[in-house]
Design an enzyme around this catalytic site. Structure first.
Site, mmCIF file in Angstrom:
data_model
loop_
_atom_site.group_PDB
_atom_site.id
_atom_site.type_symbol
_atom_site.label_atom_id
_atom_site.label_comp_id
_atom_site.label_asym_id
_atom_site.label_seq_id
_atom_site.Cartn_x
_atom_site.Cartn_y
_atom_site.Cartn_z
ATOM 1 N N VAL A 99 32.424 16.539 -0.963
ATOM 2 C CA VAL A 99 33.743 16.627 -1.354
ATOM 3 C C VAL A 99 33.948 17.360 -2.677
ATOM 4 O O VAL A 99 35.080 17.439 -3.448
ATOM 5 C CB VAL A 99 34.252 15.139 -1.926
ATOM 6 C CG1 VAL A 99 34.101 14.132 -0.755
ATOM 7 C CG2 VAL A 99 33.706 14.512 -3.224
ATOM 8 N N HIS A 115 34.682 14.100 4.618
ATOM 9 C CA HIS A 115 34.949 12.951 3.626
ATOM 10 C C HIS A 115 35.918 13.466 2.395
ATOM 11 O O HIS A 115 36.042 12.822 1.613
ATOM 12 C CB HIS A 115 33.562 12.434 2.904
ATOM 13 C CG HIS A 115 32.703 11.780 3.986
ATOM 14 N ND1 HIS A 115 31.423 11.724 3.657
ATOM 15 C CD2 HIS A 115 32.850 11.256 5.147
ATOM 16 C CE1 HIS A 115 30.905 10.901 4.425
ATOM 17 N NE2 HIS A 115 31.749 10.988 5.690
ATOM 18 N N CYS A 117 53.051 16.732 -13.433
ATOM 19 C CA CYS A 117 53.026 17.390 -14.718
ATOM 20 C C CYS A 117 53.011 18.993 -14.607
ATOM 21 O O CYS A 117 52.333 19.483 -13.748
ATOM 22 C CB CYS A 117 52.088 16.911 -15.679
ATOM 23 S SG CYS A 117 50.150 17.089 -14.758
HETATM 24 C C1 BJW Z 1 18.044 17.270 -1.037
HETATM 25 C C2 BJW Z 1 17.867 17.970 -2.446
HETATM 26 C C3 BJW Z 1 17.559 19.292 -2.365
HETATM 27 C C4 BJW Z 1 18.041 15.766 -2.646
HETATM 28 N N1 BJW Z 1 17.672 19.973 -1.107
HETATM 29 N N2 BJW Z 1 17.979 17.984 0.035
HETATM 30 C C5 BJW Z 1 27.531 1.740 11.809
HETATM 31 C C6 BJW Z 1 26.412 1.089 11.223
HETATM 32 C C7 BJW Z 1 26.291 0.951 10.149
HETATM 33 C C8 BJW Z 1 27.280 1.149 9.094
HETATM 34 C C9 BJW Z 1 28.601 1.516 9.606
HETATM 35 C C10 BJW Z 1 28.687 1.903 10.859
HETATM 36 N N3 BJW Z 1 29.753 2.498 10.982
HETATM 37 C C11 BJW Z 1 30.545 2.402 9.778
HETATM 38 C C12 BJW Z 1 29.770 1.843 8.895
HETATM 39 C C13 BJW Z 1 30.056 1.597 7.406
HETATM 40 C C14 BJW Z 1 29.887 2.675 6.609
HETATM 41 C C15 BJW Z 1 28.608 3.231 6.920
HETATM 42 O O1 BJW Z 1 28.207 4.212 7.138
HETATM 43 N N4 BJW Z 1 27.580 2.350 5.854
HETATM 44 C C16 BJW Z 1 26.254 2.810 5.657
HETATM 45 C C17 BJW Z 1 26.045 3.370 4.295
HETATM 46 C C18 BJW Z 1 25.342 1.878 6.286
HETATM 47 N N5 BJW Z 1 30.668 4.170 6.918
HETATM 48 C C19 BJW Z 1 31.947 3.896 6.528
HETATM 49 O O2 BJW Z 1 32.584 2.649 5.852
HETATM 50 C C20 BJW Z 1 32.811 5.140 6.967
HETATM 51 N N6 BJW Z 1 34.044 4.660 7.500
HETATM 52 C C21 BJW Z 1 34.239 4.272 9.022
HETATM 53 O O3 BJW Z 1 33.092 4.375 9.636
HETATM 54 O O4 BJW Z 1 35.381 3.618 9.353
HETATM 55 C C22 BJW Z 1 35.501 2.846 10.474
HETATM 56 C C23 BJW Z 1 36.807 2.715 10.877
HETATM 57 C C24 BJW Z 1 37.211 2.901 11.993
HETATM 58 C C25 BJW Z 1 38.558 2.794 12.328
HETATM 59 C C26 BJW Z 1 39.494 2.331 11.453
HETATM 60 C C27 BJW Z 1 39.130 1.818 10.338
HETATM 61 C C28 BJW Z 1 37.658 2.029 9.888
HETATM 62 C C29 BJW Z 1 33.351 5.876 5.922
HETATM 63 C C30 BJW Z 1 32.056 6.554 5.036
HETATM 64 C C31 BJW Z 1 32.511 7.304 3.753
HETATM 65 C C32 BJW Z 1 31.779 7.454 3.011
HETATM 66 N N7 BJW Z 1 32.089 7.795 1.619
HETATM 67 C C33 BJW Z 1 31.328 8.294 0.645
HETATM 68 C C34 BJW Z 1 31.912 8.476 -0.585
HETATM 69 C C35 BJW Z 1 32.985 9.572 -0.630
HETATM 70 C C36 BJW Z 1 33.845 9.766 -1.988
HETATM 71 C C37 BJW Z 1 33.203 9.984 -3.189
HETATM 72 O O5 BJW Z 1 32.503 11.172 -3.259
HETATM 73 O O6 BJW Z 1 33.153 9.141 -4.156
HETATM 74 O O7 BJW Z 1 30.670 9.716 0.971
HETATM 75 S S1 BJW Z 1 29.708 7.365 0.309
HETATM 76 C C38 BJW Z 1 28.585 8.819 -0.037
HETATM 77 O O8 BJW Z 1 27.674 8.694 1.097
HETATM 78 C C39 BJW Z 1 29.520 9.941 0.286
HETATM 79 C C40 BJW Z 1 28.742 10.912 1.074
HETATM 80 O O9 BJW Z 1 29.601 11.876 1.663
HETATM 81 C C41 BJW Z 1 28.063 10.126 1.961
HETATM 82 C C42 BJW Z 1 26.896 10.661 2.532
HETATM 83 O O10 BJW Z 1 25.936 10.723 1.631
HETATM 84 P P1 BJW Z 1 24.628 12.273 1.638
HETATM 85 O O11 BJW Z 1 25.556 13.377 1.527
HETATM 86 O O12 BJW Z 1 23.923 11.877 2.691
HETATM 87 O O13 BJW Z 1 23.798 12.329 0.335
HETATM 88 P P2 BJW Z 1 22.836 11.052 -0.028
HETATM 89 O O14 BJW Z 1 22.989 11.026 -1.624
HETATM 90 O O15 BJW Z 1 22.727 9.732 0.666
HETATM 91 O O16 BJW Z 1 21.431 11.930 0.444
HETATM 92 C C43 BJW Z 1 21.269 13.309 -0.376
HETATM 93 C C44 BJW Z 1 20.130 13.664 0.409
HETATM 94 O O17 BJW Z 1 19.589 14.822 -0.249
HETATM 95 C C45 BJW Z 1 18.474 12.622 0.140
HETATM 96 O O18 BJW Z 1 18.063 12.320 1.379
HETATM 97 C C46 BJW Z 1 18.042 13.560 -0.724
HETATM 98 O O19 BJW Z 1 16.452 13.356 -0.285
HETATM 99 C C47 BJW Z 1 18.313 14.902 -0.350
HETATM 100 N N8 BJW Z 1 18.184 15.939 -1.396
HETATM 101 N N9 BJW Z 1 18.008 16.983 -3.318
HETATM 102 C C48 BJW Z 1 18.016 19.368 0.366
HETATM 103 N N10 BJW Z 1 17.601 20.196 -3.615
#
Ligand code: BJW
Length: 236
Positions: free
Chosen positions: A86, A102, A123
């Protein structure tokens, strides 16, 4: 198709969500800060936390990985970059064909109607206020909230449809810097795999996707991507 996550911005100094002691969800509770109900119950706390993150992100600049991906798009014009981030750093690096799954933390929207709110609505200097979230111009009970997707919220359907279409259509799917655990983003790689795409993962850590990947690079994205793009630009 390229899918990126927080790891791509780690080398710009932005914390990832998972993976180490400094990561966001090891220091803060997602239930208390990244859900609709947290915002409704404690709007000031959630708004202040996002203001703090906005300030950090505003100081960050694209790193070697963002810049290499912008160059990759020049080599492969049909490339689509789908990011879960984001922070806006892919745009800042020059990527054009970008899907932000996202949302974008620098934008705001009304928490009741989800209509966008321009900071200049509240503002003259266009700066977000600290403390309480400002009132929304779109609804008498509405407040401004960050334009990001919280847990339990649906992704924008047009945005998700575009990402799914790219995944189903691609020959090569790069998964870079994502833990590949958050749905529905995590399933895009599986969809691409089922259509016969080659899966390439770049991540120092193992993820649930690793066992499906055809090529794995356990290195930081900022190290590998410039080498890869250099090779595409100058194959001999
Ligand atoms: C490097 C590195 C380097 C380090 N080089 N790599 C099915 C099964 C289970 C659960 C669910 C499911 N369906 C839905 C869910 C629930 C939930 C979910 O998935 N939960 C799981 C955690 C279990 N999903 C949701 O709630 C989603 N909504 C949804 O499905 O709604 C259904 C619905 C349908 C119809 C009507 C109503 C509802 C929404 C998900 C929203 C996620 N939001 C966030 C916050 C965004 C806002 C903010 O910034 O505050 O998004 S959470 C956070 O996680 C953020 C990220 O985009 C997202 C993913 O994280 P990401 O990018 O993968 O980062 P990390 O930190 O996890 O990983 C970083 C990686 O980098 C690591 O692996 C490191 O090793 C690596 N790394 N340095 C390369 N230099």
């Amino acid at each position: 198709m390229v899918m990126t996550g927080a790891g791509v911005s780690a080398e710009s100094g932005i914390a990832t969500f998972r993976g180490d002691d400094d990561s966001i969800w090891s220091r803060f509770s997602p239930h208390e800060l990244a859900t609709e109900s947290a915002f409704v119950q404690h709007p000031e706390r959630v708004w202040s936390w996002y203001q703090w993150r906005r300030r950090q992100i505003a100081q960050a600049t694209p790193n070697a990985a963002h810049l290499a991906l912008a160059r990759l798009e020049q080599c492969v014009p049909s490339m689509t970059l789908v990011t879960q981030n984001v922070d806006g750093l892919h745009q800042a690096a020059g990527t054009q064909n970008l899907i932000e799954l996202h949302g974008n933390i620098m934008r705001s929207k009304c928490h009741m109607t989800h209509k966008p709110i321009d900071p200049s609505d509240w503002c003259p200097d266009g700066q977000y206020p600290e403390g309480k979230p400002p009132a929304s111009p779109h609804h008498p009970k509405g407040l401004a909230r960050p334009d990001v997707v919280w847990f339990g919220e649906a992704l924008d359907s047009i945005t998700l449809d575009r990402a799914v279409a790219s995944s189903l259509d691609c020959e090569v799917f790069f998964s870079i810097g994502t833990s590949a655990v958050v749905e529905p983003a995590a399933s895009l790689a599986t969809m691409a795999r089922q259509q016969g795409a080659c899966i390439v993962e770049i991540n120092p850590q193992h993820t649930p996707l690793s066992m499906l990947a055809d090529y794995l690079f356990h290195n930081p994205a900022g190290q590998i991507l410039p080498l890869l793009v250099e090779h595409l630009e100058h194959p001999h």
